[in-house]
Design an enzyme around this catalytic site. Structure first.
Site, PDB file in Angstrom:
ATOM      1  CG  HIS A 230       8.973  17.272  49.883  1.00 19.81           C
ATOM      2  ND1 HIS A 230       9.465  16.105  49.336  1.00 19.81           N
ATOM      3  CD2 HIS A 230       9.907  18.217  49.609  1.00 19.81           C
ATOM      4  CE1 HIS A 230      10.645  16.344  48.777  1.00 19.81           C
ATOM      5  NE2 HIS A 230      10.941  17.618  48.918  1.00 19.81           N
TER       6      HIS A 230
ATOM      7  CG  HIS B  61      18.747  17.941  48.577  1.00 16.61           C
ATOM      8  ND1 HIS B  61      18.158  16.996  49.385  1.00 16.61           N
ATOM      9  CD2 HIS B  61      20.075  17.650  48.556  1.00 16.61           C
ATOM     10  CE1 HIS B  61      19.088  16.149  49.826  1.00 16.61           C
ATOM     11  NE2 HIS B  61      20.257  16.538  49.342  1.00 16.61           N
TER      12      HIS B  61
ATOM     13  CG  HIS C 165      17.808  20.177  52.573  1.00 19.50           C
ATOM     14  ND1 HIS C 165      16.475  20.484  52.796  1.00 19.50           N
ATOM     15  CD2 HIS C 165      17.808  19.246  51.575  1.00 19.50           C
ATOM     16  CE1 HIS C 165      15.725  19.760  51.977  1.00 19.50           C
ATOM     17  NE2 HIS C 165      16.499  19.007  51.215  1.00 19.50           N
TER      18      HIS C 165
ATOM     19  CG  HIS D 159      17.056  15.259  53.882  1.00 14.12           C
ATOM     20  ND1 HIS D 159      16.236  14.289  53.344  1.00 14.12           N
ATOM     21  CD2 HIS D 159      17.273  16.145  52.877  1.00 14.12           C
ATOM     22  CE1 HIS D 159      15.986  14.568  52.079  1.00 14.12           C
ATOM     23  NE2 HIS D 159      16.614  15.686  51.763  1.00 14.12           N
TER      24      HIS D 159
ATOM     25  CG  ASP E  93      13.202  17.488  51.726  1.00 17.25           C
ATOM     26  OD1 ASP E  93      12.088  18.035  51.801  1.00 17.25           O
ATOM     27  OD2 ASP E  93      13.855  17.385  50.668  1.00 17.25           O
TER      28      ASP E  93
ATOM     29  CG  ASP F  25      13.608  19.516  46.267  1.00 16.76           C
ATOM     30  OD1 ASP F  25      14.831  19.347  46.494  1.00 16.76           O
ATOM     31  OD2 ASP F  25      12.727  18.970  46.953  1.00 16.76           O
ATOM     32  CG  HIS F  26      14.232  22.138  49.669  1.00 19.20           C
ATOM     33  ND1 HIS F  26      13.285  22.123  50.665  1.00 19.20           N
ATOM     34  CD2 HIS F  26      14.194  20.899  49.102  1.00 19.20           C
ATOM     35  CE1 HIS F  26      12.694  20.937  50.703  1.00 19.20           C
ATOM     36  NE2 HIS F  26      13.220  20.170  49.768  1.00 19.20           N
TER      37      HIS F  26
HETATM   38 ZN   LIG Z   1      12.980  18.249  48.865  1.00 18.74          ZN
HETATM   39 ZN   LIG Z   2      16.095  17.114  50.179  1.00 20.47          ZN
END
Ligand SMILES: [Zn+2]
Ligand SMILES: [Zn+2]
Length: 327
Positions: free
Chosen positions: A266, A63, A61, A137, A208, A65-66
């Site tokens: 995570h 976000h 996805h 998520h 996530d 942090d990815h």
């Molecule tokens: Zn994440």
């Molecule tokens: Zn996420």
């Protein structure tokens, strides 16, 4: 046929000094696939395996942090004269992400293609496929991914072939390729001398997600499940609000799916990982919590269980461990 998982980033939503954000490299024979590309992924590669020329990137996805590691990694590929094509897959919304990255990326000198994967869509490879499955998520377009190997032919029984009057040599090879051959008493079919098909390996990564029945189905009997474990049971309400899982929920999913090994990632930096692991093992014993640069090697099912190799990526080059492989 090596199947090796390298953890480049195992941290929660924000990086810490010891844990980078989401990034997992899976190498199967000659194919290198990166799942998520958190900030600093290229630095994590440089600190371990070297700048890995991945063939494909799968994003769970969008976000930050990815995905924040993508512009840096792609620019470095460009500066180091990469010529090999790169394929990037992700859920719907991938085009918008790349529209946003465009000013940073400029013109790249290697072919870059993006491909949308919706629930149940798969990317076919020789001997395996990578299938997307929709996870849960907090309403985001989010995929988990399952790497499924094809079944392998059964084990050849040379004694049975000899008993049927098949001469050793080319005829043995033909039988193992699935062809009929001549025996002393007439035609011998492969089914007569080959055991039943043997299962391939399965590795599943959720990205996530809240605990989801889709994960249980996708990971049924998998060798390895890599699952979101952002929170502990005490923070279960927070996990539900943010579309993540608790450690205990991840363990329950692994138990329901009958996987061989669960790897928790995570995990929020607020927790002590040793305690988290104890909690998970109460529910599902074969659980590990890999650190950055750990590897997991996955042998064929009949040859044993997956094995965690602490710091494996820093002790070996090219993502191939020197021990624990399956030949
Ligand atoms: Zn994440
Ligand atoms: Zn996420």
């Amino acid at each position: 046929m090596d199947l090796t998982v390298t953890f480049l980033g195992t941290g929660g939503s924000a990086p810490s000094a010891r844990r980078s954000t989401a990034s997992v490299l899976i190498a199967r024979a000659g194919v290198r696939m990166l799942f998520d590309c958190g900030e600093g992924t290229q630095r994590q590669m440089q600190r371990s395996l070297g700048l890995v020329q991945v063939d494909e990137i799968y994003l769970t996805h969008f976000h930050t942090d990815h995905v924040l590691g993508i512009p840096g990694l792609l620019k470095t590929y460009d500066l180091t004269d990469r010529e090999a094509p790169l394929m990037i897959y992700g859920p719907p919304g991938l085009e918008q992400l790349f529209a946003a990255f465009k000013p940073f990326l400029g013109r790249l000198h290697f072919p870059l293609e993006i491909g949308i994967l919706k629930d149940d869509e798969a990317v076919a490879h020789d001997e395996f496929e990578v299938q997307a499955f929709g996870v849960d998520h907090r309403g985001a377009n989010a995929n988990g991914y399952a790497l499924y190997e094809d079944d392998r032919p059964g084990k050849f029984d040379p004694e049975a072939a000899k008993a049927a009057g098949v001469p050793e040599g080319p005829a043995f090879a033909a039988l193992q390729r699935g062809e009929e051959v001549k025996g002393s008493g007439g035609t011998v079919a492969p089914e007569q001398v080959m055991g039943p098909d043997r299962a391939g390996r399965t590795v599943v990564l959720t990205g996530d997600t809240s605990p989801s029945p889709a994960t249980v189905s996708a990971a049924a009997d998998a060798e390895l499940l890599i699952h979101d474990a952002s929170f502990t049971r005490e923070d279960g309400a927070r996990a539900a609000e943010t579309g993540h899982s608790t450690v205990e929920q991840a363990a329950a999913v692994a138990e329901d799916a009958h996987v061989r090994m669960l790897a928790l990632v995570h995990i929020s930096s607020r927790y002590h990982v040793g305690n988290v692991l104890d909690d998970a093992r109460q529910i599902f014993e074969p659980t590990v919590a890999p650190k950055d640069f750990d590897q997991i090697t996955i042998p064929f099912p009949e040859r044993g269980n997956p094995e965690l190799i602490p710091n494996g990526a820093r002790e070996n080059d090219a993502g191939t461990p020197s021990s624990g492989g399956d030949g």
